[in-house]
Design a protein around this motif. Structure first.
Motif, short mmCIF file in Angstrom:
data_model
loop_
_atom_site.label_atom_id
_atom_site.label_comp_id
_atom_site.label_asym_id
_atom_site.label_seq_id
_atom_site.Cartn_x
_atom_site.Cartn_y
_atom_site.Cartn_z
N ILE A 1 26.09 72.42 34.92
CA ILE A 1 25.98 73.69 34.19
C ILE A 1 26.39 73.50 32.74
N TYR A 2 27.48 72.73 32.51
CA TYR A 2 27.95 72.50 31.15
C TYR A 2 26.89 71.77 30.32
N ASP A 3 26.19 70.80 30.92
CA ASP A 3 25.17 70.04 30.19
C ASP A 3 24.03 70.94 29.72
N ILE A 4 23.73 71.99 30.48
CA ILE A 4 22.61 72.87 30.13
C ILE A 4 23.05 73.98 29.19
N TYR A 5 24.18 74.64 29.49
CA TYR A 5 24.56 75.86 28.77
C TYR A 5 25.86 75.76 27.99
N GLY A 6 26.53 74.59 28.03
CA GLY A 6 27.79 74.48 27.33
C GLY A 6 28.91 75.18 28.08
N LYS A 7 30.05 75.32 27.42
CA LYS A 7 31.22 75.90 28.07
C LYS A 7 30.97 77.33 28.51
N ARG A 8 30.19 78.08 27.73
CA ARG A 8 29.93 79.47 28.09
C ARG A 8 29.15 79.59 29.40
N GLY A 9 28.39 78.56 29.72
CA GLY A 9 27.64 78.59 30.97
C GLY A 9 28.52 78.63 32.19
N LEU A 10 29.78 78.19 32.04
CA LEU A 10 30.70 78.21 33.16
C LEU A 10 31.27 79.59 33.41
N ASP A 11 31.08 80.48 32.44
CA ASP A 11 31.67 81.82 32.56
C ASP A 11 30.64 82.92 32.69
N VAL A 12 29.35 82.64 32.42
CA VAL A 12 28.35 83.70 32.42
C VAL A 12 27.99 84.13 33.82
N GLU A 13 27.23 85.20 33.88
CA GLU A 13 26.81 85.72 35.17
C GLU A 13 25.99 84.67 35.91
N GLY A 14 26.13 84.62 37.19
CA GLY A 14 25.38 83.66 37.97
C GLY A 14 26.27 82.68 38.72
N TRP A 15 27.51 82.45 38.20
CA TRP A 15 28.40 81.53 38.90
C TRP A 15 28.63 82.01 40.34
N GLU A 16 28.74 83.33 40.51
CA GLU A 16 29.10 83.83 41.84
C GLU A 16 27.99 83.63 42.86
N VAL A 17 26.74 83.40 42.39
CA VAL A 17 25.65 83.22 43.34
C VAL A 17 25.34 81.76 43.58
N VAL A 18 26.04 80.87 42.87
CA VAL A 18 25.79 79.44 43.02
C VAL A 18 26.73 78.88 44.08
N GLU A 19 26.17 78.35 45.11
CA GLU A 19 26.98 77.77 46.16
C GLU A 19 27.51 76.42 45.71
N ARG A 20 28.79 76.18 45.92
CA ARG A 20 29.41 74.95 45.46
C ARG A 20 28.85 73.72 46.16
N LYS A 21 28.25 73.91 47.32
CA LYS A 21 27.73 72.75 48.06
C LYS A 21 26.37 72.29 47.53
N ARG A 22 25.81 73.04 46.58
CA ARG A 22 24.52 72.66 46.03
C ARG A 22 24.63 71.43 45.14
N THR A 23 23.52 70.71 45.03
CA THR A 23 23.49 69.53 44.18
C THR A 23 23.32 69.96 42.71
N PRO A 24 23.65 69.07 41.76
CA PRO A 24 23.43 69.42 40.34
C PRO A 24 21.99 69.83 40.04
#
Length: 558
Positions: free
Chosen positions: A77-100
């Protein structure tokens, strides 16, 4: 992979630069860089309360960078959107078990949905203003006709026609779009207007359809349909039919175009038109990075012609293009030549000279400003007068050069200075904070640097004598400008390991660095000693740097 870091993010938000690792760094490389910085900034290594506090802040920042980059999901996520990508909407729908890769696809989907929502809330206005000017009195007039008329010696230039059109798009759904357009036309005191509404629907990935309704005070109501369809990956067809209702009855019309990719840069077209002006047309268009070529031939009533045009595109920042064309048919022969150039970020100015028989000589000036087009066709003479051709060619060129020097360049320069000043003001507080952090980092490095220098001196290794980072003035014509640099000798010496210094990313994100000249091009200048010999290098801010190198050596006789 390029990072999507925003310009207004803080400098230390570039985690790769902070750890001084490549963007393709492995887990082992990340771990080695993290351990090295932990040894340098660990709070327990400092007894002074102020230094201990500063070390704790830098230690936490390094730990945060390592936590993100060592986690495959967070790093994706950081590679695509930078640090803000870690805080924007959408984190809650991303399952941690998913691949990059799956996380990237999920975020791209969310981004597309946000773009679609924004698109549905705005229109896409397009407009054209055309003003026809009759200036034939400048080159073709009888002086004796004006001998007894007051002011008769002044050539008469008039506007004889004008056309204004405008259209806006309104996305209704992700597949449906409404287009509203209108136009007004006047010629020698007579004119009229039309208004059209088109409803376009994307039926599949291979095509779309459109229904058009129109009305006007000159042609009457209009009903039309248009279909686009991809037949194969290299071939498509469009079909358009319309019914024009007027006092003379219903006038139908049909147009069909078949197009095919002949190769990567070449398209072939076949067009058939039936109605008021029936014709058959075939053309070949070749468009490359530096050239654009078109050959067309048409058989029809009343227009039958052969046309060939060529355009050369210069690979410069102003996107300069020169073009020429020749068209010959039952109407006569027309030769055109001209050029166009980008004069600002959103504006393109072009001029074309048209010389024909029996059309005469015309000058056409066009200005494209964003989605608006301003067109000024100036008719100079009905005859082939060399003076008209000369002034139509030289006049716009001289006028453009004068405007470029007196208006455009000063305006663009002032605009850049204004934008730069705004950028400096908006980032002043942040830069002041980064300066304090850099000074604190330098204090924390002093003891480590002393040990590194002792080790390097014992083996005749790499000693950083002086290092500066910022804007250097090397051009003699700009000596009045003040260099804006900071001393980064200690931060660079701290990175020396086994008589080597390797910088993988932008220097601005390194500990002990900050931006001394926001918005300006920066470089890194290093004077160092290796095996008792002096070396020097000047490197761009974003260029990777490896020292020592033989090419950096300063000859003893210089």
């Amino acid at each position: 992979m390029a990072s999507a870091l925003d310009d207004d993010e803080t400098l230390n938000d570039d985690y790769y630069s902070l750890l001084n690792v490549r963007r393709e760094a492995t887990q082992d490389e990340l771990k080695a860089a993290y351990r090295r910085l932990c040894m340098l900034y660990h709070p327990d290594k400092h007894r002074d309360p102020e230094l201990k506090t500063q070390a704790e802040q830098l230690f936490n920042l390094v730990h945060e960078a390592y936590e993100v980059l060592s986690d495959p999901q967070a790093r994706a996520i950081y590679d695509i959107y930078g640090k803000r990508g870690l805080d924007v909407e959408g984190w809650e729908v991303v399952e941690r078990k998913r691949t990059p890769a799956e996380i990237r696809e999920e975020y791209e989907r969310l981004q597309k949905e946000r773009e679609e929502r924004r698109l549905q809330q705005r229109t896409n206005p397009k407009g054209t203003i055309s003003v026809g000017i009759d200036a034939t009195d400048l080159f073709d007039r009888y002086e004796e006709d004006y001998e007894d008329v007051v002011g008769g010696g002044v050539p008469h230039v008039e506007i004889n026609k004008m056309h204004i059109s405008q259209s806006i798009e309104a996305p209704l759904t992700s597949k449906d779009t409404a287009v509203l357009s209108g136009s007004l036309t006047t010629h020698n005191g007579n004119g009229g207007g039309t208004i059209n509404l088109a409803l376009r629907r994307v039926t599949s990935a291979k095509g779309w359809g459109e229904i058009e309704l129109g009305a006007g005070d000159t042609h009457g109501p209009l009903f039309g349909m248009k279909i686009f369809r991809n037949l194969t990956p290299r071939c498509f067809v469009t079909a358009q039919c319309g019914l024009q209702f007027s006092s003379r009855g219903v006038r139908p019309g049909v147009t069909t175009v078949l197009a095919r990719h002949l190769d990567k840069n070449t398209m072939g077209y076949l067009q058939w038109r039936w109605g008021i002006q029936s014709s058959m047309n075939t053309s070949v268009v070749r468009d490359t990075k530096s050239t654009h070529f078109t050959f067309a031939m048409q058989l029809g009533i009343p227009h039958t012609f052969v046309m060939m045009s060529y355009q050369y595109k210069f690979q410069d920042d102003d996107q300069t293009k020169i073009k020429g064309s020749v068209k010959s048919g039952f109407f006569g022969t027309v030769v055109e030549y001209g050029a166009e150039r980008k004069i600002s970020r959103h504006s393109v100015l072009g001029a074309t000279v048209s010389v024909g028989v029996p059309q005469g000589v015309s000058l056409k000036i066009k200005l494209n400003r964003a989605s608006q087009t301003y067109f000024f066709p100036i008719h100079l003479t009905d005859q082939l007068l060399p003076s008209a051709v000369f002034y139509a060619t030289v006049g716009p060129l001289v006028f453009y050069l004068a405007i470029q020097q007196l208006v455009i360049r000063p305006y663009v320069r002032a605009q850049k200075e204004e934008d730069l000043e705004k950028q400096r003001e908006s980032s002043a507080s942040n830069i002041a904070k980064k300066k304090q952090e850099a000074e604190a980092a330098v204090l924390l490095m002093q003891e480590s640097v002393r040990r590194i220098i002792e080790a390097e001196e014992s083996r005749m290794g790499l000693i950083i004598l002086n290092a500066w980072y910022g804007k250097f003035v090397t051009d003699n014509s700009r000596k009045h400008e003040r260099a804006k640099v900071i001393d980064v000798t200690v931060p660079l010496q701290c990175l020396v390991k086994d008589s080597k210094l390797i910088l993988t990313e932008s220097a601005s994100g390194l500990p002990g660095f900050y931006d001394p000249c926001v918005g300006e091009e920066k470089s890194l200048k290093v004077l160092y000693q290796f095996r008792g010999v002096m070396h020097q290098v000047l490197s761009g801010d974003t260029e990777p740097l490896r020292i020592p190198k033989q090419s950096h050596r300063i000859d003893a006789d210089t």
